[in-house]
Design an enzyme around this catalytic site. Structure first.
Site, short mmCIF file in Angstrom:
data_model
loop_
_atom_site.label_atom_id
_atom_site.label_comp_id
_atom_site.label_asym_id
_atom_site.label_seq_id
_atom_site.Cartn_x
_atom_site.Cartn_y
_atom_site.Cartn_z
N SER A 44 0.83 -1.21 0.00
CA SER A 44 0.00 0.00 0.00
C SER A 44 0.86 1.25 0.00
O SER A 44 0.46 2.28 -0.54
CB SER A 44 -0.98 0.00 1.17
N GLU A 45 2.06 1.19 0.61
CA GLU A 45 3.00 2.31 0.53
C GLU A 45 4.44 1.84 0.59
O GLU A 45 4.75 0.81 1.17
CB GLU A 45 2.78 3.32 1.67
N VAL A 46 5.29 2.65 -0.04
CA VAL A 46 6.75 2.52 0.04
C VAL A 46 7.29 3.90 0.44
O VAL A 46 6.81 4.93 -0.05
CB VAL A 46 7.36 2.07 -1.30
#
Length: 284
Positions: A44-46
């Site tokens: 969902s995020e980096v």
């Protein structure tokens, strides 16, 4: 070669919570490939970490979903703070984000941050559309505290209160309805929807953002902050919430959210554990 670490966030055990990849030294990475790197992980995020613009701060962070860069997100801040503390940063740090500097604290694998970004309301989507987007009926929505509302404290969500835990369990997003909602209510995310039920200060929640390549998010700190600020605003009462998320998708997460003082600032807290590390190869 560029080193990264992966943490499971909002859990104190591996293989739960929300996965996060962190590049502690993102300087050598080509700017043009950051979005592609985030898509490659498909978390969902980096997070990409850089030296701070203000030397009084600890680091500057850039946060990418699989489809875009976002100015603020909760589990990336918790996971990044714990990762940096594991690498030797002080327990108290200030991370520069797209919504400004945010103070973070880490102790024994538990991170917390406080955001004072004001709550903003962006719209009131039709309850029938929200119900359809969640695969439910209007009868499954609980409007006694609030109807569905689009709001956030740096990142915008549609927030829908449901009647009971069974309705929450039965949520099955309708992508066509989500597209309709995104067209009618454009925001920083495409009709990302947080559905929740409460029992006292305990909250069970699910967050769906299929148009942003996040069919369901195991833990969403920014949505937890938005919900906490919204309930504080609606009731005029301080909030101290324990939020269970990811249970119905097999990645149980635990988020602690509370409002702080008369300003309505929100503190988000939770654990994070390192699960892997490696090297990423990019074209120069």
């Amino acid at each position: 070669m560029n080193t990264y670490v992966v943490y499971d966030v909002f859990t104190d055990r591996r293989f739960g919570g929300n996965q996060l990849a962190v590049f502690p030294d993102a300087g050598p990475l080509p700017e043009a490939q950051l979005a592609a790197i985030a898509r490659e992980f498909n978390y969902s995020e980096v997070v990409f970490v850089y030296p701070p613009d203000d030397l009084r701060h600890s680091a500057r962070v850039r946060i990418f979903t699989p489809t875009r860069e976002v100015p603020f997100a909760g589990h990336p801040l918790i996971g990044t703070a714990v990762a940096l503390a594991d690498l030797g940063f002080p327990a108290d740090m200030i991370l520069e984000t797209g919504v400004g500097p945010i103070p973070c604290t880490v102790a024994q694998g538990r991170g917390s941050f406080t955001t004072t970004t004001p709550l903003t309301r962006h719209g009131a989507p039709d309850p029938a559309l929200v119900a359809r987007a969640l695969g439910l009926t209007v009868a499954n929505l609980d409007g006694t505290v609030h109807p569905p509302v689009q709001a956030g404290v740096g990142l915008t969500f549609v927030i829908a209160r449901l009647t009971d835990r069974d309705a929450l369990r039965r949520c099955q997003p309708d992508v066509a309805a989500m597209r309709e909602g995104a067209a009618l209510h454009p925001a920083s995310l495409d009709f990302a929807t947080l559905a929740y039920v409460t029992q006292g200060n305990m909250v069970h929640a699910r967050m769906f953002a299929p148009l942003d390549n996040i069919p369901e998010d195991p833990a969403t700190g920014s949505a937890a902050a938005a919900l906490c600020a919204l309930l504080h605003d609606l009731t005029g009462q301080p909030q101290d919430l324990t939020i269970h998320q990811g249970v119905d998708m097999g990645r149980a997460s635990l988020i602690f959210a509370r409002t702080d003082g008369p300003t309505g600032g929100v503190t988000i807290a939770g654990h994070a554990v390192r699960t892997m590390e490696g090297q990423f190869f990019v074209d120069e």
